[in-house]
Design an enzyme around this catalytic site. Structure first.
Site, short mmCIF file in Angstrom:
data_model
loop_
_atom_site.label_atom_id
_atom_site.label_comp_id
_atom_site.label_asym_id
_atom_site.label_seq_id
_atom_site.Cartn_x
_atom_site.Cartn_y
_atom_site.Cartn_z
N LYS A 1 0.88 -1.18 0.00
CA LYS A 1 0.00 0.00 0.00
C LYS A 1 0.91 1.23 0.00
O LYS A 1 1.44 1.63 1.03
CB LYS A 1 -0.88 -0.03 1.26
CG LYS A 1 -2.23 0.66 1.11
CD LYS A 1 -2.16 2.13 0.83
CE LYS A 1 -1.93 2.95 2.08
NZ LYS A 1 -1.72 4.38 1.74
N SER B 1 5.04 7.64 10.12
CA SER B 1 5.05 8.44 11.35
C SER B 1 4.84 7.57 12.59
O SER B 1 4.29 6.48 12.51
CB SER B 1 3.97 9.51 11.27
OG SER B 1 2.70 8.89 11.26
N GLU C 1 9.45 1.11 10.99
CA GLU C 1 10.53 2.07 10.85
C GLU C 1 9.88 3.44 10.92
O GLU C 1 9.17 3.84 10.01
CB GLU C 1 11.26 1.86 9.52
CG GLU C 1 12.67 2.41 9.54
CD GLU C 1 12.75 3.84 9.03
OE1 GLU C 1 12.49 4.76 9.86
OE2 GLU C 1 13.07 4.04 7.86
N CYS D 1 13.67 10.31 7.38
CA CYS D 1 13.45 9.87 8.76
C CYS D 1 14.74 9.95 9.58
O CYS D 1 14.70 10.20 10.78
CB CYS D 1 12.91 8.45 8.78
SG CYS D 1 13.87 7.32 7.78
N GLU E 1 9.99 15.65 15.38
CA GLU E 1 10.37 15.58 13.96
C GLU E 1 9.59 16.61 13.14
O GLU E 1 8.37 16.62 13.14
CB GLU E 1 10.04 14.16 13.46
CG GLU E 1 10.45 13.91 12.04
CD GLU E 1 10.28 12.44 11.66
OE1 GLU E 1 9.15 11.91 11.73
OE2 GLU E 1 11.29 11.82 11.27
P1 NAI Z 1 1.68 8.44 7.92
O1 NAI Z 1 2.63 7.76 8.81
O2 NAI Z 1 0.30 8.63 8.45
O3 NAI Z 1 1.56 7.66 6.54
C1 NAI Z 1 2.46 6.66 6.12
C2 NAI Z 1 1.67 5.55 5.45
O4 NAI Z 1 0.74 5.00 6.37
C3 NAI Z 1 0.84 6.01 4.25
O5 NAI Z 1 0.89 5.01 3.25
C4 NAI Z 1 -0.54 6.12 4.82
O6 NAI Z 1 -1.56 5.98 3.87
C5 NAI Z 1 -0.57 4.99 5.81
N1 NAI Z 1 -1.55 5.10 6.88
C6 NAI Z 1 -2.02 6.23 7.47
N2 NAI Z 1 -2.90 5.94 8.43
C7 NAI Z 1 -3.01 4.59 8.46
C8 NAI Z 1 -3.77 3.67 9.25
N3 NAI Z 1 -4.61 4.09 10.20
N4 NAI Z 1 -3.62 2.36 9.02
C9 NAI Z 1 -2.77 1.92 8.09
N5 NAI Z 1 -2.05 2.73 7.30
C10 NAI Z 1 -2.15 4.05 7.48
O7 NAI Z 1 2.32 9.79 7.47
P2 NAI Z 1 1.72 11.00 6.61
O8 NAI Z 1 0.30 11.27 7.00
O9 NAI Z 1 2.02 10.76 5.19
O10 NAI Z 1 2.63 12.17 7.15
C11 NAI Z 1 2.44 12.68 8.45
C12 NAI Z 1 3.75 13.02 9.09
O11 NAI Z 1 4.47 11.85 9.37
C13 NAI Z 1 4.67 13.84 8.21
O12 NAI Z 1 4.39 15.18 8.34
C14 NAI Z 1 6.03 13.48 8.73
O13 NAI Z 1 6.38 14.32 9.79
C15 NAI Z 1 5.86 12.08 9.25
N6 NAI Z 1 6.42 11.07 8.35
C16 NAI Z 1 7.51 10.38 8.74
C17 NAI Z 1 8.07 9.44 7.91
C18 NAI Z 1 9.29 8.69 8.29
O14 NAI Z 1 9.83 7.93 7.49
N7 NAI Z 1 9.76 8.84 9.50
C19 NAI Z 1 7.52 9.18 6.57
C20 NAI Z 1 6.35 9.92 6.28
C21 NAI Z 1 5.83 10.84 7.14
#
Ligand code: NAI
Ligand code: MG
Length: 492
Positions: free
Chosen positions: A177, A231, A252, A286, A385
């Site tokens: 996904k 996140s 991660e 990250c 972050e």
């Molecule tokens: P997110 O962590 O919510 O999304 C990452 C993935 O998880 C996406 O594919 C999303 O569709 C999926 N996801 C979201 N909610 C879910 C749920 N309840 N169940 C299963 N899958 C789910 O991050 P998002 O909304 O893209 O960004 C939010 C913040 O997170 C960013 O502003 C950033 O600060 C942080 N982030 C950190 C990352 C890292 O690698 N440490 C990567 C992306 C975002």
């Protein structure tokens, strides 16, 4: 560009027929629309992966046979580097040379795990010495089953490869996904897999939103293992969901990684790695070293040079020659990062350089590379972050203080130290409570080395042999020498 889901070897529409917008963050224009996958599509994808695992050829092939397919996938990705890199620029905003680097890495990840798949043929079995006459035993590695992988938007295709390649190498089948923010390159993997001869159902790709497609994947009872990058709040939620069925899990998550610079570091070297540690990929990394600690004697000199070099960074469209900083990934991230800078100001941090939207680039999600000084240790910008081109810098006076400040964090993904004194660098590297430590650099990432975090930064390790082990179960097979009576109930 693809727009449909990839399930059981075919591109198909979402069950609802709905689509969602793909947006170019350099101008916020809608550039494409892709299928909005939901629970029904996830169910179809998981069932396809389940059947491919339970009765299909993939887990039953030898490692050498699986390696051939993985190698062809790597070759196919490499052959499309330019097109895929341009797609990544369009969807994510990153500068083209970084996108090219991502795609080259992606191909290399498939080639690396092809080699490891081959090794499984000879190394997946280990004799266990039971120390008892009459018994022999061995430990056997087997694929964990159906994997559900959920990935973020910062390295869209590379993050897909970190999960898809080791899962397939292990003999697992997988449902991927991608992030709704950057779905384009991951969808290409379906065609690439078909061309490489991957059996139908071994890889399935469902684009869609977290709540609509991600959540049903984490809840699906036929999924054995979940792998997530993103996140902390979402990771924590996925862990809670996985707990219901006791699914195997690797996470991660985010970080707030420190870079400690000792005074025996040449100024230009320090400045180079401070900049690379936070401004590469717009700071949407990250492992970005977003907290920089500089030993007092060189603090002023490093800061002065940092300001000069930061002002030289060319900001603009990712396809423009010489650009080193593109737009952030979307409007939400743009607003989040600008708000974070304001939060820093409100808490008493000083904006040394940057801090706003660059002149003339108001039409896209651009943010100036920003350096904050004097952020209080308990302020949000110092502890959390930001995921953008914003770095907090503080001076320190002793090694013990630097280590203490570095480790004073809920996160423990990465940490870096710079010093001409190799014994000290090694000592500090050992003292860091983090899973990835760099000495005299920050960020270079290698497919061969373990990747993952301590504390709230995650569970498990990706990449290298550790990444393969993520997708393997260990089974013991113990044999009793039946020529001897056991003699517990039935007395000889
Ligand atoms: P997110 O962590 O919510 O999304 C990452 C993935 O998880 C996406 O594919 C999303 O569709 C999926 N996801 C979201 N909610 C879910 C749920 N309840 N169940 C299963 N899958 C789910 O991050 P998002 O909304 O893209 O960004 C939010 C913040 O997170 C960013 O502003 C950033 O600060 C942080 N982030 C950190 C990352 C890292 O690698 N440490 C990567 C992306 C975002
Ligand atoms: Mg996009």
């Amino acid at each position: 560009m693809k727009h449909r889901l990839f399930i059981n070897g075919d591109y198909v529409d979402a069950a609802t027929g709905e689509m969602f917008d793909v947006v170019d963050p350099s101008n916020n224009n809608v550039v494409h629309r892709v299928a909005r996958g939901g629970a029904k599509d996830i169910d179809a994808a998981v069932k396809a992966a389940r059947a491919a695992f339970d009765t299909g050829p993939w887990p039953r092939m030898t490692g050498v046979q699986r390696a051939e397919v993985l190698r062809r996938m790597g070759d196919e990705i490499a052959a499309r580097t330019d097109a895929l890199a341009r797609m990544e620029v369009l969807d994510n905003g990153k500068p083209l040379p970084e996108a090219v680097w991502d795609i080259e890495d992606t191909a290399a990840v498939f080639h690396f795990y092809a080699d490891l798949a081959e090794r499984l043929d000879t190394e997946a079995e280990e004799t266990v010495d039971l120390g008892m006459d009459g018994f022999t035993s061995k430990a056997v590695k087997e694929p964990v089953g159906v994997a559900g992988a959920i990935i973020p938007w910062n390295f869209p295709m590379l993050m897909a490869s970190w999960k898809v390649a080791p899962a397939l190498a292990a003999g697992c089948t997988i449902v991927l996904k991608p992030s709704e923010v950057t779905p384009l390159t991951a969808l290409e993997l379906g065609e690439i897999a078909n061309k490489a001869g991957l059996p139908a159902g071994a890889l399935n790709i469902v684009t869609g939103f977290g709540a609509e497609a991600g959540q049903p994947l984490t809840e699906h009872p036929l999924v054995d293992k979940l792998a997530f990058t993103g996140s902390v709040p979402t990771g924590s939620r996925i862990m809670a969901t996985a707990a219901k069925d006791v699914k195997t899990l690797s996470l991660e998550l985010g970080g707030k990684s420190p870079l400690v610079v000792f005074a025996d570091t040449p100024i230009d070297e320090a400045v180079e790695w401070i900049l690379f540690g936070i401004f590469w990929n717009q700071g949407e990394v990250c492992s970005a070293t977003s907290r920089v600690l500089i030993e007092a004697p060189i603090y002023d000199a490093v800061m002065a040079r940092l300001v000069v070099e930061t002002r030289k960074i060319k900001i603009g469209h990712g396809l423009e020659e010489g650009v080193l900083l593109g737009p952030l990934v979307n409007k939400a991230q743009h607003e989040k990062v600008l708000a974070a800078i304001q939060t820093g100001r409100d808490a008493g941090a000083r904006v040394v350089v940057g801090g706003g939207v660059p002149d003339g680039l108001e039409h896209g999600c651009y943010v100036e590379p920003t350096i904050l000084a004097d952020a209080p240790l308990d302020s949000w910008v110092w502890t959390e972050e930001i995921f953008g081109p914003v770095v907090c810098v503080r001076p320190f006076t002793t090694e013990a203080e630097a280590v203490d400040l570095a480790n004073r964090s809920d996160y423990g993904l990465a940490a870096a130290v710079m010093s001409a004194d190799t014994a000290r660098a090694e000592r500090v590297a050992r003292a860091f409570r983090a899973g990835i430590v760099w000495i005299n650099c920050s960020q270079p990432t290698f497919t061969q080395a373990p990747w993952g975090g301590y504390k709230k930064s995650g569970i498990g390790r990706e990449l290298g042999v550790w990444g393969l082990n993520n997708y393997l179960e260990t089974k013991q097979i113990t044999t009793w020498d039946r020529s001897k009576p056991w003699g517990w109930y039935i007395k000889g």
